[in-house]
Design a protein around this motif. Structure first.
Motif, short mmCIF file in Angstrom:
data_model
loop_
_atom_site.label_atom_id
_atom_site.label_comp_id
_atom_site.label_asym_id
_atom_site.label_seq_id
_atom_site.Cartn_x
_atom_site.Cartn_y
_atom_site.Cartn_z
N ILE A 126 -6.12 0.17 4.44
CA ILE A 126 -5.39 1.25 3.76
C ILE A 126 -4.89 2.27 4.77
N THR A 127 -5.75 2.68 5.68
CA THR A 127 -5.38 3.68 6.68
C THR A 127 -4.24 3.19 7.56
N LYS A 128 -4.30 1.94 7.95
CA LYS A 128 -3.31 1.37 8.87
C LYS A 128 -1.93 1.27 8.23
N TYR A 129 -1.88 0.91 6.94
CA TYR A 129 -0.59 0.59 6.34
C TYR A 129 -0.12 1.55 5.26
N ARG A 130 -0.91 2.55 4.93
CA ARG A 130 -0.50 3.48 3.88
C ARG A 130 0.68 4.30 4.36
N GLY A 131 1.62 4.52 3.48
CA GLY A 131 2.80 5.32 3.80
C GLY A 131 3.43 5.85 2.55
N THR A 132 4.60 6.43 2.69
CA THR A 132 5.33 6.94 1.52
C THR A 132 6.78 6.54 1.63
N TYR A 133 7.45 6.52 0.47
CA TYR A 133 8.88 6.24 0.45
C TYR A 133 9.63 7.34 1.17
N ALA A 134 10.70 7.00 1.83
CA ALA A 134 11.50 8.00 2.55
C ALA A 134 12.25 8.90 1.57
N ASN A 135 12.56 8.40 0.37
CA ASN A 135 13.37 9.19 -0.59
C ASN A 135 12.54 10.26 -1.21
N LEU B 152 0.80 -1.22 0.00
CA LEU B 152 0.00 0.00 0.00
C LEU B 152 0.84 1.27 0.00
N LEU B 153 2.12 1.15 -0.21
CA LEU B 153 3.03 2.28 -0.19
C LEU B 153 2.74 3.24 -1.34
N ASN B 154 2.61 4.51 -1.02
CA ASN B 154 2.51 5.62 -1.97
C ASN B 154 1.18 5.77 -2.70
N PHE B 155 0.16 5.00 -2.39
CA PHE B 155 -1.14 5.27 -2.98
C PHE B 155 -1.68 6.54 -2.34
N ASP B 156 -2.10 7.49 -3.18
CA ASP B 156 -2.53 8.79 -2.65
C ASP B 156 -4.03 9.01 -2.75
N SER B 157 -4.75 8.04 -3.33
CA SER B 157 -6.17 8.26 -3.57
C SER B 157 -6.86 6.92 -3.81
N LEU B 158 -8.18 6.98 -3.91
CA LEU B 158 -8.98 5.77 -4.11
C LEU B 158 -10.01 6.03 -5.20
N GLY B 159 -10.02 5.14 -6.19
CA GLY B 159 -11.02 5.19 -7.25
C GLY B 159 -11.99 4.04 -7.05
N PHE B 160 -13.27 4.29 -7.22
CA PHE B 160 -14.30 3.28 -7.00
C PHE B 160 -15.10 3.08 -8.27
N ARG B 161 -15.41 1.82 -8.58
CA ARG B 161 -16.31 1.53 -9.69
C ARG B 161 -17.02 0.21 -9.44
N CYS B 162 -18.16 0.03 -10.13
CA CYS B 162 -18.97 -1.17 -9.99
C CYS B 162 -19.13 -1.89 -11.33
N ILE B 163 -19.22 -3.18 -11.24
CA ILE B 163 -19.59 -4.02 -12.37
C ILE B 163 -20.88 -4.72 -11.96
#
Length: 185
Positions: free
Chosen positions: A176-185, A27-38
Motif C-alpha cells: 500500500i505504501t509503495k503504490y498508493r497515490g491520488t488522481y492528478a485531477n 491502490l489509487l485514492n485509498f485514504d484509509s484502512l479498515g481491519f476486521r476478523c472472521i
C-alpha cells in the motif's frame, strides 16, 4: 547461461512495469484502512491472533500515515458502518480469516489475510444499463491475498501464527505504501 539471463532481462523489466502499473491503479485514492476478523471458532486463541494482527496493522498504517479503524469481529455490514462513522472516506479493507481445529492438546490453524474493497456495482450480468436484465450486484474486489497454516501444541502454535501474520501484515502495508497515490485531477 549468462546469455540466457541477459536475454531474459527485457522480459523481466516488462513484467515489473506491468506489476507496478497494476498496483498503482489498484491502490489509487485509498485514504484509509479498515481491519476486521472472521474467527472460526471465536475462542481465546483465535481472538488473540486477531488482536495481534490488528495491532500490527495499526502500527504499520500509522507509519504509512494511513488512517486506520479496527472493527474487530464485527459482521461485514457493521464493519462498513463503523468505518463510515470513523470518518474513513475511501477505505481499503484488510480482512483476516482465522480457522482452527483441534482437540484438548493440539491444534491446527489456517489464516487468510486479504486486501479488498467493496463495490456496489462489482458484478454485472452483461446486460446494458437500459435493458430489463441489467442488475448490478455488490461485491468485494480482492486485490491481494496471502495465507498460511501452523500446527502444534494447544496455544503454542499461536506464536508461530503471530510471527507469520506480522510478516504478512507488513507485506500488505508495504505494498500500500509503495503504490498508493491520488488522481492528478
Amino acid at each position: 547461461m549468462i546469455a540466457a539471463i541477459v536475454m531474459a532481462s527485457p522480459a523481466l523489466a516488462q513484467a515489473d512495469l506491468e506489476d507496478r502499473e497494476y498496483w498503482t491503479k489498484s491502490l489509487l485514492n485509498f485514504d484509509s484502512l479498515g481491519f476486521r476478523c472472521i474467527l472460526s471458532p471465536a475462542d481465546d486463541y483465535n481472538t488473540q491472533i486477531c488482536e495481534n494482527a490488528a495491532k500490527q496493522a495499526a502500527f504499520f498504517a500509522a507509519a504509512a500515515d494511513l488512517r486506520f479503524h479496527n472493527s474487530g469481529t464485527a459482521v461485514y455490514g457493521m464493519h462498513l458502518f463503523e468505518m463510515a462513522q470513523a470518518g474513513l472516506v475511501f477505505p481499503l479493507d484488510m480482512e483476516l480469516e482465522v480457522m482452527s481445529v483441534g482437540n484438548g492438546t493440539t491444534r491446527a490453524t489456517y489464516v487468510r489475510l486479504t486486501l479488498e474493497h467493496f463495490y456496489s456495482d462489482a458484478i454485472e450480468d452483461g446486460a446494458l444499463p437500459t435493458s430489463p436484465g441489467y442488475r448490478p450486484k455488490p461485491g468485494d474486489l480482492e486485490l491481494w491475498m496471502s495465507s498460511g497454516m501452523a500446527t502444534g501444541p494447544l496455544g503454542g502454535h499461536v506464536g508461530a501464527i503471530n510471527d507469520m501474520l506480522n510478516i504478512k501484515v507488513r507485506e500488505a502495508l508495504t505494498l500500500i505504501t509503495k503504490y498508493r497515490g491520488t488522481y492528478a485531477n
